[in-house]
Design a protein around this motif. Structure first.
Motif, PDB file in Angstrom:
ATOM      1  N   THR A 133     -10.927  -0.618 -11.184  1.00 13.12           N
ATOM      2  CA  THR A 133     -11.266  -0.013  -9.903  1.00 13.12           C
ATOM      3  C   THR A 133     -10.443  -0.678  -8.817  1.00 13.12           C
ATOM      4  OG1 THR A 133     -13.066   0.486  -8.371  1.00 13.12           O
ATOM      5  CG2 THR A 133     -13.132  -1.655  -9.446  1.00 13.12           C
ATOM      6  N   GLU A 134     -10.368  -0.006  -7.669  1.00 10.47           N
ATOM      7  CA  GLU A 134      -9.794  -0.658  -6.492  1.00 10.47           C
ATOM      8  C   GLU A 134     -10.879  -1.001  -5.497  1.00 10.47           C
ATOM      9  OE1 GLU A 134      -6.425   1.376  -4.892  1.00 10.47           O
ATOM     10  OE2 GLU A 134      -5.392   1.435  -6.820  1.00 10.47           O
ATOM     11  N   ARG A 135     -12.100  -0.509  -5.735  1.00  2.20           N
ATOM     12  CA  ARG A 135     -13.187  -0.750  -4.795  1.00  2.20           C
ATOM     13  C   ARG A 135     -13.829  -2.108  -5.077  1.00  2.20           C
ATOM     14  NH1 ARG A 135     -15.914   2.877  -1.780  1.00  2.20           N
ATOM     15  NH2 ARG A 135     -17.841   1.829  -2.338  1.00  2.20           N
ATOM     16  N   THR A 136     -13.778  -2.976  -4.067  1.00  2.00           N
ATOM     17  CA  THR A 136     -14.319  -4.324  -4.221  1.00  2.00           C
ATOM     18  C   THR A 136     -15.784  -4.288  -4.650  1.00  2.00           C
ATOM     19  OG1 THR A 136     -12.809  -5.134  -2.537  1.00  2.00           O
ATOM     20  CG2 THR A 136     -14.754  -6.482  -2.972  1.00  2.00           C
ATOM     21  N   GLN A 137     -16.563  -3.360  -4.054  1.00  2.00           N
ATOM     22  CA  GLN A 137     -17.997  -3.316  -4.328  1.00  2.00           C
ATOM     23  C   GLN A 137     -18.289  -2.938  -5.769  1.00  2.00           C
ATOM     24  OE1 GLN A 137     -16.201  -1.832  -2.053  1.00  2.00           O
ATOM     25  NE2 GLN A 137     -17.288  -1.401  -0.132  1.00  2.00           N
ATOM     26  N   ASP A 138     -17.379  -2.209  -6.427  1.00  3.91           N
ATOM     27  CA  ASP A 138     -17.639  -1.721  -7.782  1.00  3.91           C
ATOM     28  C   ASP A 138     -17.199  -2.707  -8.862  1.00  3.91           C
ATOM     29  OD1 ASP A 138     -18.518   0.543  -6.561  1.00  3.91           O
ATOM     30  OD2 ASP A 138     -16.711   1.722  -6.948  1.00  3.91           O
ATOM     31  N   ALA A 139     -16.437  -3.726  -8.488  1.00  2.32           N
ATOM     32  CA  ALA A 139     -15.826  -4.600  -9.487  1.00  2.32           C
ATOM     33  C   ALA A 139     -16.778  -5.720  -9.894  1.00  2.32           C
ATOM     34  CB  ALA A 139     -14.534  -5.195  -8.931  1.00  2.32           C
ATOM     35  N   SER A 140     -16.787  -6.069 -11.179  1.00  3.78           N
ATOM     36  CA  SER A 140     -17.536  -7.252 -11.614  1.00  3.78           C
ATOM     37  C   SER A 140     -16.612  -8.462 -11.692  1.00  3.78           C
ATOM     38  CB  SER A 140     -18.218  -6.998 -12.960  1.00  3.78           C
ATOM     39  OG  SER A 140     -17.264  -6.657 -13.947  1.00  3.78           O
ATOM     40  N   ILE A 141     -15.339  -8.233 -12.000  1.00  4.14           N
ATOM     41  CA  ILE A 141     -14.347  -9.314 -11.990  1.00  4.14           C
ATOM     42  C   ILE A 141     -13.204  -8.886 -11.068  1.00  4.14           C
ATOM     43  CG2 ILE A 141     -12.669 -10.642 -13.335  1.00  4.14           C
ATOM     44  CD1 ILE A 141     -14.407 -10.231 -15.782  1.00  4.14           C
ATOM     45  N   ASP A 183      -3.037  -8.394  -5.197  1.00  2.00           N
ATOM     46  CA  ASP A 183      -1.961  -9.333  -4.916  1.00  2.00           C
ATOM     47  C   ASP A 183      -1.728  -9.278  -3.412  1.00  2.00           C
ATOM     48  OD1 ASP A 183       0.349 -10.710  -4.572  1.00  2.00           O
ATOM     49  OD2 ASP A 183       1.465  -9.692  -6.159  1.00  2.00           O
ATOM     50  N   GLN A 184      -1.943 -10.364  -2.697  1.00  2.00           N
ATOM     51  CA  GLN A 184      -1.850 -10.389  -1.233  1.00  2.00           C
ATOM     52  C   GLN A 184      -2.780  -9.347  -0.635  1.00  2.00           C
ATOM     53  OE1 GLN A 184       0.179 -12.559   0.392  1.00  2.00           O
ATOM     54  NE2 GLN A 184       1.980 -12.939  -0.838  1.00  2.00           N
ATOM     55  N   GLY A 185      -3.878  -9.054  -1.265  1.00  2.73           N
ATOM     56  CA  GLY A 185      -4.837  -8.107  -0.724  1.00  2.73           C
ATOM     57  C   GLY A 185      -4.645  -6.678  -1.192  1.00  2.73           C
ATOM     58  N   ALA A 186      -3.484  -6.378  -1.780  1.00  2.00           N
ATOM     59  CA  ALA A 186      -3.190  -4.989  -2.124  1.00  2.00           C
ATOM     60  C   ALA A 186      -3.375  -4.727  -3.617  1.00  2.00           C
ATOM     61  CB  ALA A 186      -1.773  -4.643  -1.707  1.00  2.00           C
ATOM     62  N   ASP A 187      -3.966  -3.576  -3.929  1.00  3.46           N
ATOM     63  CA  ASP A 187      -4.172  -3.185  -5.320  1.00  3.46           C
ATOM     64  C   ASP A 187      -2.927  -2.531  -5.918  1.00  3.46           C
ATOM     65  OD1 ASP A 187      -6.911  -2.755  -3.780  1.00  3.46           O
ATOM     66  OD2 ASP A 187      -7.398  -3.214  -5.864  1.00  3.46           O
ATOM     67  N   ASP A 188      -2.023  -2.101  -5.049  1.00  4.64           N
ATOM     68  CA  ASP A 188      -0.937  -1.230  -5.521  1.00  4.64           C
ATOM     69  C   ASP A 188       0.409  -1.948  -5.605  1.00  4.64           C
ATOM     70  OD1 ASP A 188      -0.764  -1.569  -2.830  1.00  4.64           O
ATOM     71  OD2 ASP A 188      -0.842   0.542  -2.300  1.00  4.64           O
ATOM     72  N   THR A 189       0.385  -3.282  -5.644  1.00  3.85           N
ATOM     73  CA  THR A 189       1.640  -4.008  -5.796  1.00  3.85           C
ATOM     74  C   THR A 189       1.963  -4.162  -7.281  1.00  3.85           C
ATOM     75  OG1 THR A 189       0.346  -6.000  -5.616  1.00  3.85           O
ATOM     76  CG2 THR A 189       1.481  -5.284  -3.636  1.00  3.85           C
ATOM     77  N   THR A 190       3.227  -4.418  -7.568  1.00  2.00           N
ATOM     78  CA  THR A 190       3.699  -4.423  -8.956  1.00  2.00           C
ATOM     79  C   THR A 190       2.895  -5.369  -9.833  1.00  2.00           C
ATOM     80  OG1 THR A 190       5.902  -4.034  -8.102  1.00  2.00           O
ATOM     81  CG2 THR A 190       5.740  -4.747 -10.385  1.00  2.00           C
ATOM     82  N   ASN A 191       2.716  -6.608  -9.370  1.00  2.00           N
ATOM     83  CA  ASN A 191       2.025  -7.616 -10.157  1.00  2.00           C
ATOM     84  C   ASN A 191       0.576  -7.190 -10.426  1.00  2.00           C
ATOM     85  OD1 ASN A 191       1.238 -11.144  -9.727  1.00  2.00           O
ATOM     86  ND2 ASN A 191       1.854 -10.083 -11.566  1.00  2.00           N
TER      87      ASN A 191
END
Lengths: 206, 315
Positions: free
Chosen positions: B100-108, B75-83
């Motif tokens: 995951t929080e790692r962009t490279q590891d994510a499929s979606i 959300d707005q670039g951050a993985d740790d926001t409430t939404n």
């Protein structure tokens, strides 16, 4: 056109309704996003007509009461229609222009300009046509360009006439209208959405 | 954890939506991919969050996700926001996916308002939460008219709006939701991502799916598709830039958020992409304010474990 359902020999559908449909859809989505690449659906269903494994899996994954579907009016078409209607509960139509989906081939490839190409304001109302080919290699080479294709690519599915490809080229020329194609053989598929521009291969003899 | 013992305890279908809804969304996605940039209407459902919290993105993700996926939500670039945390936990619970929080590891990667800084690879799918899918809506309120404008490629009004912006401000103003032309045919809103991210859509390796729940539209940009931000020859498209580097990781290229630190006017600029910034700090990069109290908040120590724990807490 549709006879009473004979349920005693009705072939089963997906073993796992939710996950098999998801897997099938996901690979279909990938092949529509990257047209021209051969993808194996890797989902085992056994439709009553051999060769329709991938086309049948796509039908089970996507069809329901909202999607009129068209089959060729022959013995194979009727067997498939019974199977798909049993598992999906979809209306079967004899009017290609009213079909949301159509399954055809390999001996009976319909004229694609009979199907619905959509409306200028609602181009998504077009038919998605699944064509079973005898093979996805060995035919006349066709060059592909367009969205989803990084480098110029060619495919050579067997069993499709020059007249068919001529009709597809005409269909592509009227984008945003157009019929979306999925070529299949056994469990393999090649996506050819309307955004893919086609031409007879220029690489011939090289 | 296997699917079988999950489904025994679940009072709802895999990935929350019922199968008929998923089929309907899937059919819309396929047409959206076949007509890049065109907004396909779909039967958006009531979701367990209000409109504006990502109902469109959640429905797209639910329609495509499978147990083999690795899911990231920002959300707005951050993985740790409430939404983002809520939606990530939702899919960890209803779809049995790894997160995951790692962009490279994510499929979606589901997102609101950003495209990650790390380059996207083939096979990755971006899912955007879109508030207003119609780029022309601010110029023409009638759906019947905007639909005709798209049908006949009548985009003069959009260019006029850009021209008026130049006449009033001396430049093409507007920082987010900057209109693009997809494959030189359909005018599309890239959702409220900063125009800084627009160039990432052009010839991207990834598939981009956009879902608007309240407005009931889905649209797509396939991989390797031309996406051109509208501009004029004498007023070319430009992205934002900053004089400051990231206070924590020192990055000069990323999109920055301005953080007000106190009432005395002190501020710092930090990468909006928290996973990217965390990765850089772990790799040893340090900005002028490294060691600040904010530094400890997001150093790549993702809360995947939290999510896994949340899955275990079945009601």
């Amino acid at each position: 056109m549709i006879a009473a359902q004979a349920l005693t020999d009705m072939a089963p559908g997906f073993a796992d309704l939710a996950l098999d449909a998801q897997r099938t859809f996901r690979r279909l989505m990938d092949s529509m996003a990257k047209p021209g690449r051969v993808t194996d659906l890797d989902v085992l269903v056994s439709p009553p007509v051999p060769g329709f494994e991938a086309a049948g899996a796509i039908a089970l994954a996507l069809l329901d009461f909202e999607t009129p579907v068209w089959f060729p009016d022959d013995a194979d078409g009727r067997r498939l229609a019974n199977w798909v209607r049993f598992h999906c509960g979809c209306p079967v139509t004899t009017d290609p222009a009213a079909a949301a989906f159509a399954l055809a081939g390999p001996h009976n490839v319909p004229q694609i300009d009979h199907f619905n190409a959509g409306d200028a304001k609602y181009p998504e109302r077009s038919t998605t046509l699944l064509i079973v080919c005898p093979a996805l290699v060995g035919g006349a080479a066709i060059d592909l360009t367009g969205p989803g294709i990084a480098e110029p690519l060619s495919i050579a599915p067997a069993g499709l006439s020059a007249a068919f490809w001529g009709a597809v080229a005409q269909d592509r020329a009227r984008f945003q209208l157009g019929v979306d194609l999925v070529l299949t053989c056994g469990t393999q598929i090649v996506g050819l959405p309307r955004s893919t521009r086609i031409s007879p291969s220029s690489a011939k003899g090289k | 954890m296997t699917i079988a013992n999950q489904s025994n305890r679940r009072a709802y279908n895999y990935a929350y939506l019922d199968e008929q809804t998923k089929r309907m969304v899937r059919r819309a996605i396929l047409k959206a991919i076949a007509i890049p940039g065109y907004q396909v209407p779909f039967g958006s459902r009531e979701m367990p969050v209000p409109y504006g919290w990502g109902t469109g993105g959640i429905q797209l993700t639910a329609a495509i996700i499978g147990p083999d996926d690795v899911y990231k939500c920002i959300d707005q670039g951050a993985d740790d926001t409430t939404n983002a945390v809520s939606i990530r936990r939702f899919f960890a619970r209803v779809a049995d996916v790894a997160t995951t929080e790692r962009t490279q590891d994510a499929s979606i990667i589901q997102t609101r308002h950003r495209i990650p800084e790390a380059p996207l690879g083939p096979g990755q799918i971006m899912v955007y939460q879109v508030p207003q899918p119609e780029p022309l809506r601010g110029l023409e309120p009638r759906e019947t008219e905007t639909r005709a404008m798209h049908a006949y490629e009548e985009y003069g009004l959009q260019y006029l709006s850009l021209y008026e912006s130049v006449a009033a401000f001396g430049r093409i103003a507007g920082g987010a939701g900057y209109p693009v032309l997809v494959d030189e045919r359909y005018l599309m809103s890239p959702s409220p991502i900063p125009k800084f991210d627009n160039p990432k859509l052009h010839q991207s390796e990834a598939l981009h799916l956009f879902g608007a729940g309240r407005e009931k539209r889905v649209y797509a940009v396939p991989p390797h598709t031309d996406v051109r931000s509208l501009d004029f020859e004498d007023y070319p498209f430009e992205v934002q830039s900053w004089d400051e580097v990231c206070g924590l990781c020192g990055c000069g290229e990323s999109y920055k958020d301005e953080v007000i630190l106190d009432d005395a006017g002190n501020r710092m600029f930090v990468c909006s992409d928290s996973a990217y910034c965390g990765d850089r700090r772990v790799a040893g990069h340090a900005g002028p304010m490294a060691g600040h109290a904010l530094d400890g908040l997001a150093t790549g120590d993702d809360n995947t474990d939290d999510d896994a724990a949340a899955v275990g807490i079945e009601a």
